[in-house]
Design a protein around this motif. Structure first.
Motif, mmCIF file in Angstrom:
data_model
loop_
_atom_site.group_PDB
_atom_site.id
_atom_site.type_symbol
_atom_site.label_atom_id
_atom_site.label_comp_id
_atom_site.label_asym_id
_atom_site.label_seq_id
_atom_site.Cartn_x
_atom_site.Cartn_y
_atom_site.Cartn_z
ATOM 1 N N LEU A 105 -6.330 -1.423 73.483
ATOM 2 C CA LEU A 105 -6.052 -0.542 74.608
ATOM 3 C C LEU A 105 -5.155 0.723 74.002
ATOM 4 C CD1 LEU A 105 -6.129 0.148 77.485
ATOM 5 C CD2 LEU A 105 -4.074 -1.088 77.873
ATOM 6 N N ILE A 106 -4.252 0.375 72.949
ATOM 7 C CA ILE A 106 -3.663 1.643 72.601
ATOM 8 C C ILE A 106 -4.394 2.633 71.796
ATOM 9 C CG2 ILE A 106 -1.801 2.362 70.851
ATOM 10 C CD1 ILE A 106 -0.390 -0.378 71.330
ATOM 11 N N TRP A 107 -5.379 2.124 71.131
ATOM 12 C CA TRP A 107 -6.417 2.886 70.160
ATOM 13 C C TRP A 107 -7.416 3.732 71.307
ATOM 14 C CZ3 TRP A 107 -6.598 4.692 65.390
ATOM 15 C CH2 TRP A 107 -5.835 4.007 64.548
ATOM 16 N N ILE A 164 0.483 0.011 61.741
ATOM 17 C CA ILE A 164 -0.839 0.932 62.021
ATOM 18 C C ILE A 164 -1.529 0.728 60.835
ATOM 19 C CG2 ILE A 164 -1.885 2.963 62.157
ATOM 20 C CD1 ILE A 164 0.551 3.901 63.862
ATOM 21 N N SER A 165 -3.074 0.172 60.446
ATOM 22 C CA SER A 165 -3.607 0.256 59.477
ATOM 23 C C SER A 165 -5.045 1.123 59.874
ATOM 24 C CB SER A 165 -4.222 -1.256 58.979
ATOM 25 O OG SER A 165 -4.794 -1.917 60.192
ATOM 26 N N PHE A 166 -5.506 1.878 58.654
ATOM 27 C CA PHE A 166 -6.652 2.648 58.593
ATOM 28 C C PHE A 166 -7.586 2.372 57.640
ATOM 29 C CE2 PHE A 166 -8.586 6.675 58.288
ATOM 30 C CZ PHE A 166 -9.261 6.932 59.679
ATOM 31 N N GLN A 167 -8.837 2.547 58.073
ATOM 32 C CA GLN A 167 -9.806 2.378 56.823
ATOM 33 C C GLN A 167 -10.368 3.801 56.635
ATOM 34 O OE1 GLN A 167 -12.634 -0.807 58.495
ATOM 35 N NE2 GLN A 167 -12.860 -1.150 56.362
ATOM 36 N N TYR A 205 -13.372 -5.318 68.375
ATOM 37 C CA TYR A 205 -12.075 -4.908 68.028
ATOM 38 C C TYR A 205 -12.130 -4.328 66.605
ATOM 39 C CZ TYR A 205 -7.168 -5.527 66.794
ATOM 40 O OH TYR A 205 -5.823 -5.230 66.371
ATOM 41 N N GLY A 206 -10.958 -3.347 66.707
ATOM 42 C CA GLY A 206 -11.000 -2.489 65.559
ATOM 43 C C GLY A 206 -10.606 -1.019 65.850
#
Length: 419
Positions: free
Chosen positions: A45-47, A103-106, A392-393
């Motif tokens: 929900l935050i994303w 926070i993780s990011f690809q 999810y992601g």
């Protein structure tokens, strides 16, 4: 009385049909994610809210900005893809993530956007017709560079998604022979894992020899044609011999297992508790939903958490179990309508940049959709391909939203220019 025609506002030029389908998929996807994991749904929900804020930022920029900054953006994402080898965190066997606290990011997600933009900019130049063939092959090179960097993280799933750009280039005039040749290489790679290399090489030799004599227009042998077929034979033979070695040395054990299970029976006792476990319970969950499903949050396999990664790669089996055949078909229809609408809007673009970018967006979403559904049904190996706007992601959801709404922004500008 003279009527003065009022110019439409930017909001009125937005294609609201595609926005409504986008909202439906977010809502339905969030419901299914909530059924699998409340904690994951809370984070998603935050994303989603952050993506909505990104939409506002997207519309602040004019189409010309996306054109002229595409080169810098592409170089920036290449820098991030290289940097992840040194600064990235290893998650699930792949060093493909930047992690900043919670926070993780690809960066691979960002590279889908930048590659779409750079290809669109390159092929929309005024002199493109004079050098079209050269620019098409330069575009192929620009696709290969990020896809190789992503492959060696290793993240073969995200790397495969870059093949979607070949469909975009085909729409712009790339030879069908090139596309068929890529499909041939994929087929030979898979075949070489289970069939003797010598048998495949003999088949290649026989087929090329047959084609050569069928195409020979007279009794004299053209030395140039002979050399060409000889080169093709040598290249394909080397490819077949090297493929098993490449498979063993460059793919991790779990990637190899996911491909090998396609040739096995996941219901066999030898595989059902290891490499066939995910696929076995995914099929079981989908089949158990029957026609109308078990009902929302009443899926026994979902509630028992029998399917690993059900909130990401295998989210579709939640739909199959809880909403049944009817719910699954409705979702598939909405995806097909969504992708078709993107192609329709792409085709009506007056600006070539917008048309190419639109096809890139449609092809990326189509490849994700097609591979993800094939994975959960055992028609394709599990390679970490998410279902757009559903799985999810955070970084994947954000990147799909940005891709879509950059195109919607371009289309709104296109419609304004037609008034």
């Amino acid at each position: 009385m003279i009527k003065i025609k009022r110019n439409k506002t930017l909001l009125e030029n937005i294609d609201w049909y595609i926005v409504l389908i986008y909202i439906f998929m977010i809502f339905f996807g969030y419901m299914n994610l909530y059924s699998v994991s409340y904690e994951k749904a809370e984070k998603q929900l935050i994303w989603i809210l952050f993506s909505f804020f990104s939409i506002f930022i997207i519309f602040l920029f004019k189409p010309i900005h996306y054109k002229y900054f595409s080169s810098f953006f592409f170089l920036f994402t290449l820098f991030l893809l290289i940097g992840v080898f040194f600064l990235g965190k290893n998650i699930n066997g792949s060093k493909s993530w930047y992690v900043f606290g919670p926070i993780s990011f690809q960066p691979s997600e960002l590279s889908k956007i930048s590659t779409s933009l750079i290809i669109s900019y390159l092929l929309s130049q005024e002199n493109v017709q004079k050098n079209k063939k050269t620019l098409l092959y330069v575009s192929v090179l620009l696709i290969i560079i990020p896809s190789l960097l992503i492959f060696f993280q290793p993240d073969p799933g995200s790397s495969i998604v870059f093949s979607s750009f070949i469909l975009t280039l085909y729409r712009q005039g790339l030879s069908i022979s090139f596309l068929l040749f890529l499909l041939l290489l994929i087929f030979l790679f898979i075949a070489s894992l289970k069939i003797s290399s010598w048998i495949i090489i003999f088949c290649i030799f026989s087929i090329l020899l047959l084609i050569f004599f069928l195409r020979k227009e007279n009794r004299f042998i053209n030395i140039n044609d002979l050399l060409f077929y000889l080169f093709v034979f040598i290249f394909l033979s080397i490819f077949v011999v090297v493929s098993p070695f490449f498979f063993q040395k460059f793919l991790k054990k779990h990637h190899q297992d996911r491909i090998n299970i396609l040739f096995q029976n996941e219901f066999d006792k030898k595989y059902r508790d290891n490499i066939g476990y995910n696929l076995l319970y995914s099929k079981t969950a989908i089949g158990s939903g029957k026609f109308f499903g078990k009902g929302y949050k009443k899926g026994t396999i979902t509630k028992g958490k029998f399917v690993p990664e059900q909130h990401t790669d295998y989210i579709f089996c939640t739909v199959g179990e809880e909403w049944g055949f009817i719910g699954s078909i409705i979702l598939i229809i909405f995806y097909l309508l969504f992708i078709s609408r993107i192609y329709f809007l792409s085709e009506r673009q007056k600006d070539i940049f917008g048309r190419i970018f639109g096809y890139s967006v449609g092809n990326i979403i189509f490849v994700h959709f097609f591979i993800n559904l094939s994975m959960v049904m055992g028609l394709f190996p599990t390679i970490g391909i998410v279902l757009p706007f559903f799985s999810y992601g955070g970084s994947s959801f954000w990147s799909f939203t940005v891709l879509l709404f950059i195109f919607i922004r371009l289309d709104a500008a296109n419609q304004a220019s037609l008034i």
